[in-house]
Design a protein around this motif. Structure first.
Motif, PDB file in Angstrom:
ATOM      1  N   ASP A  60      -3.209 -17.014   1.784  1.00 40.72           N
ATOM      2  CA  ASP A  60      -4.587 -16.645   2.099  1.00 40.72           C
ATOM      3  C   ASP A  60      -5.452 -17.015   0.899  1.00 40.72           C
ATOM      4  O   ASP A  60      -5.517 -16.268  -0.078  1.00 40.72           O
ATOM      5  N   GLY A  63      -7.597 -14.253  -0.190  1.00 41.36           N
ATOM      6  CA  GLY A  63      -6.948 -12.956  -0.297  1.00 41.36           C
ATOM      7  C   GLY A  63      -7.440 -12.147  -1.482  1.00 41.36           C
ATOM      8  O   GLY A  63      -8.186 -12.650  -2.338  1.00 41.36           O
ATOM      9  N   SER A  69      -4.258 -15.269  -2.463  1.00 45.01           N
ATOM     10  CA  SER A  69      -2.948 -14.614  -2.412  1.00 45.01           C
ATOM     11  C   SER A  69      -1.902 -15.495  -1.746  1.00 45.01           C
ATOM     12  O   SER A  69      -2.137 -16.079  -0.693  1.00 45.01           O
ATOM     13  N   TYR A  71       1.724 -14.864  -0.204  1.00 45.29           N
ATOM     14  CA  TYR A  71       2.563 -13.753   0.234  1.00 45.29           C
ATOM     15  C   TYR A  71       3.980 -14.236   0.496  1.00 45.29           C
ATOM     16  O   TYR A  71       4.180 -15.330   1.053  1.00 45.29           O
ATOM     17  N   VAL A 124       2.758  -5.121  -1.468  1.00 45.10           N
ATOM     18  CA  VAL A 124       1.718  -4.868  -0.471  1.00 45.10           C
ATOM     19  C   VAL A 124       2.059  -3.562   0.228  1.00 45.10           C
ATOM     20  O   VAL A 124       3.097  -3.457   0.902  1.00 45.10           O
ATOM     21  N   ASP A 126      -0.800  -1.217   1.424  1.00 50.77           N
ATOM     22  CA  ASP A 126      -1.865  -0.742   2.313  1.00 50.77           C
ATOM     23  C   ASP A 126      -1.520  -1.096   3.754  1.00 50.77           C
ATOM     24  O   ASP A 126      -1.246  -2.266   4.060  1.00 50.77           O
ATOM     25  N   GLU A 129      -3.406  -4.063   5.271  1.00 50.20           N
ATOM     26  CA  GLU A 129      -3.016  -5.356   4.707  1.00 50.20           C
ATOM     27  C   GLU A 129      -1.614  -5.737   5.153  1.00 50.20           C
ATOM     28  O   GLU A 129      -1.341  -6.912   5.435  1.00 50.20           O
ATOM     29  N   ARG A 132      -1.848  -7.160   8.605  1.00 47.30           N
ATOM     30  CA  ARG A 132      -2.512  -8.471   8.559  1.00 47.30           C
ATOM     31  C   ARG A 132      -1.571  -9.534   8.003  1.00 47.30           C
ATOM     32  O   ARG A 132      -1.487 -10.660   8.535  1.00 47.30           O
ATOM     33  N   VAL A 133      -0.832  -9.199   6.948  1.00 50.67           N
ATOM     34  CA  VAL A 133       0.036 -10.188   6.313  1.00 50.67           C
ATOM     35  C   VAL A 133       1.231 -10.518   7.203  1.00 50.67           C
ATOM     36  O   VAL A 133       1.647 -11.680   7.286  1.00 50.67           O
TER      37      VAL A 133
END
Length: 231
Positions: A60, A63, A69, A71, A124, A126, A129, A132-133
């Motif tokens: 992202d 991000g 970001s 991931y 990660v 949250d 997030e 989303r990820v």
């Protein structure tokens, strides 16, 4: 107003030393390479030794981490992933576009694109997030597929671990073109050239217990070829 992106290799850790003429400076090329990759390799120190493992990825550019970001996906049961959180890690992605066959063994090479990202890995946590990820990781493989799937269960979320690595410290190298032979070897008349390599996507193979038609997102992915550089 668009914020200017930082240059590649902003620190000594990612400054290219050897073959500097192959260094690329455009972050959009880095993003394109990461977006097209199927697998990355993550290096981390576990106890007293280094470990390098293949991981699923998603990128992202906008991000929350510095310069965007990167991931990587793993299991909460993986000890290496637990140790990577909060530690300095190295993530690499390489695509080989051709074998470069020279007139001497010394000058044999490969045409390639290779990225190195170094940074402190962030766990990660949250929930927004995380969801989303996880969708980004699925869509990285087949764009649009996440929207066609059921929501993740609590058990699946609890079993999954995600790390984010800032894209700030990154380098990108690329080799293209013919072999670089010595003049005497060229004059000798030995053949030299390239063997192009292409990652291909085959036709979908329906699972034995599947009763549905191949969905549009999978058909589109099967019909799309990876982006390659000039060999």
């Amino acid at each position: 107003m668009t914020t200017a992106r930082p240059p590649l290799s902003p620190t000594a850790r990612t400054t290219i030393g050897r073959s500097r003429e192959r260094a690329r400076e455009d972050r959009t090329e880095l993003h394109a390479l990461l977006a097209g990759a199927v697998v990355a390799h993550l290096g981390v120190i576990v106890d007293d030794h280094p470990v390098v493992l293949p991981v699923a990825l998603a990128v992202d550019p906008d991000g929350p981490d510095s310069a965007g970001s990167l991931y990587v996906h793993g299991s909460v049961a993986a000890g290496w992933l637990q140790r990577a959180a909060g530690a300095a890690v190295c993530v690499t992605v390489t695509e080989v576009d051709a074998l470069v066959l020279a007139r001497s063994g010394f000058h044999h090479s490969m045409n390639y694109r290779s990225a190195v990202v170094i940074g402190t890995a962030r766990r990660v946590s949250d929930p927004v997030e995380v969801t989303r990820v996880l969708d980004l990781v699925v869509d990285h493989l087949v764009p649009g597929r996440a929207a066609t799937l059921r929501p993740h269960t609590r058990r699946e979320l609890a079993a999954t671990a995600l790390l984010a690595v800032p894209l700030l410290e990154a380098s990108l190298k690329q080799r293209t073109g013919d072999p670089h032979d010595d003049d005497d070897d060229v004059a000798a008349g030995t053949w030299a050239g390239l063997l192009p390599l292409t990652r291909t996507i085959g036709s979908p193979v329906t699972a034995g217990d599947s009763h549905a038609e191949v969905p549009p997102d999978v058909r589109r992915r099967a019909g799309r070829r990876p982006t390659t550089s000039r060999s």
